[in-house]
Design an enzyme around this catalytic site. Sequence first.
Site, PDB file in Angstrom:
ATOM      1  N   HIS A 110       0.855  -1.196   0.000  1.00  0.00           N
ATOM      2  CA  HIS A 110       0.000   0.000   0.000  1.00  0.00           C
ATOM      3  C   HIS A 110       0.890   1.244   0.000  1.00  0.00           C
ATOM      4  CE1 HIS A 110      -2.909   3.002   1.277  1.00  0.00           C
ATOM      5  NE2 HIS A 110      -3.839   2.157   0.882  1.00  0.00           N
ATOM      6  N   GLU A 182      -3.734   2.280  -7.233  1.00  0.00           N
ATOM      7  CA  GLU A 182      -4.091   3.372  -6.329  1.00  0.00           C
ATOM      8  C   GLU A 182      -3.156   4.553  -6.579  1.00  0.00           C
ATOM      9  OE1 GLU A 182      -6.476   1.902  -2.652  1.00  0.00           O
ATOM     10  OE2 GLU A 182      -4.362   2.007  -2.135  1.00  0.00           O
TER      11      GLU A 182
HETATM   12  P1  13P Z   1      -9.528   6.394   0.234  1.00  0.00           P
HETATM   13  O1  13P Z   1     -10.680   5.664  -0.377  1.00  0.00           O
HETATM   14  O2  13P Z   1      -9.837   6.933   1.611  1.00  0.00           O
HETATM   15  O3  13P Z   1      -8.956   7.442  -0.680  1.00  0.00           O
HETATM   16  O4  13P Z   1      -8.374   5.337   0.477  1.00  0.00           O
HETATM   17  C1  13P Z   1      -8.016   4.509  -0.559  1.00  0.00           C
HETATM   18  C2  13P Z   1      -7.060   3.535  -0.030  1.00  0.00           C
HETATM   19  O5  13P Z   1      -5.965   3.883   0.356  1.00  0.00           O
HETATM   20  C3  13P Z   1      -7.522   2.136   0.073  1.00  0.00           C
HETATM   21  O6  13P Z   1      -6.455   1.284   0.313  1.00  0.00           O
END
Ligand code: 13P
Length: 277
Positions: A110, A182
Amino acid sequence: MEKYGKLVIESISEMPSRKKLIVGNWKMNLTIHEASVYVHHLAQKVQVHRDVEVVLAPTMLALQPVSLQIERRQFKLAAQNLYWRDHGAYTGEVSASQLRGLVDYAIVGHSERRHIFHEHHKEIRSKVQAALRNNIKPILCIGETAHERASGETKDVLHDQLLGGLANVTSDEMSEVVVAYEPVWALSNGANFHDHKMPTPDDVKRAASAIRGQIKHLYGEKASEAVRVLYGGSTNASNASSFLAVDGIDGLLVGGASLNQHEFISIVESAHEVDDK
Ligand code: 13P
């Protein structure tokens, strides 16, 4: 008849069937008690759909009590992190072998782990390996920063992070891996407080296609069509459908909105309702 049956089975097995996946990453929120109350509410309202897998990723402490509370048909569990060695003198760490049987998935790489805790390719790759050897499906998170995006490096970053995380993963193991795109600049975690933006569905489509292209290059076409690719970054009940409808996207990794039952339930319903791509 037998021949006909075989033909049908073969053609079904050749179809890439990618079940949608909605993962709620609660990050470092909710006490054990709060988590239990929240799961109690979710359990009453989240519908079970055959085409959607719903995964909860509570804090490590709450995994065990939540596991006793949930019905596995309705929810599966994910660890938010794990340590790559199986056991030993590693004070404060929790290994994949300790999580084995408790969780089906683990979030690995992450951006908060990469950027706050300075995890790099080698460690992330070892965590992917540890998850796989302990029957846990790694959700490998990759994504570029705002600076990398501005410099036109998105594709290279995705390439490096994929290669870094997947080195040592065999083609057989690849069927257990989930990739989450992400973009760091789209997360609601406060790091982008002054400059928060959202990718367009087209941005996400390009990223998903780059990810599948790279997996095709490494593991072949079948693997690239079978791998589930998620989008994560400020998703909520209002925008979930637009990202779920993106070609090549199979689900969402939800942060903040997964802590709000109405938002989360609505996101799960969006995944069920989105037209088959
Ligand atoms: P948000 O949906 O709060 O932007 O976070 C995304 C995330 O980091 C999920 O792992």
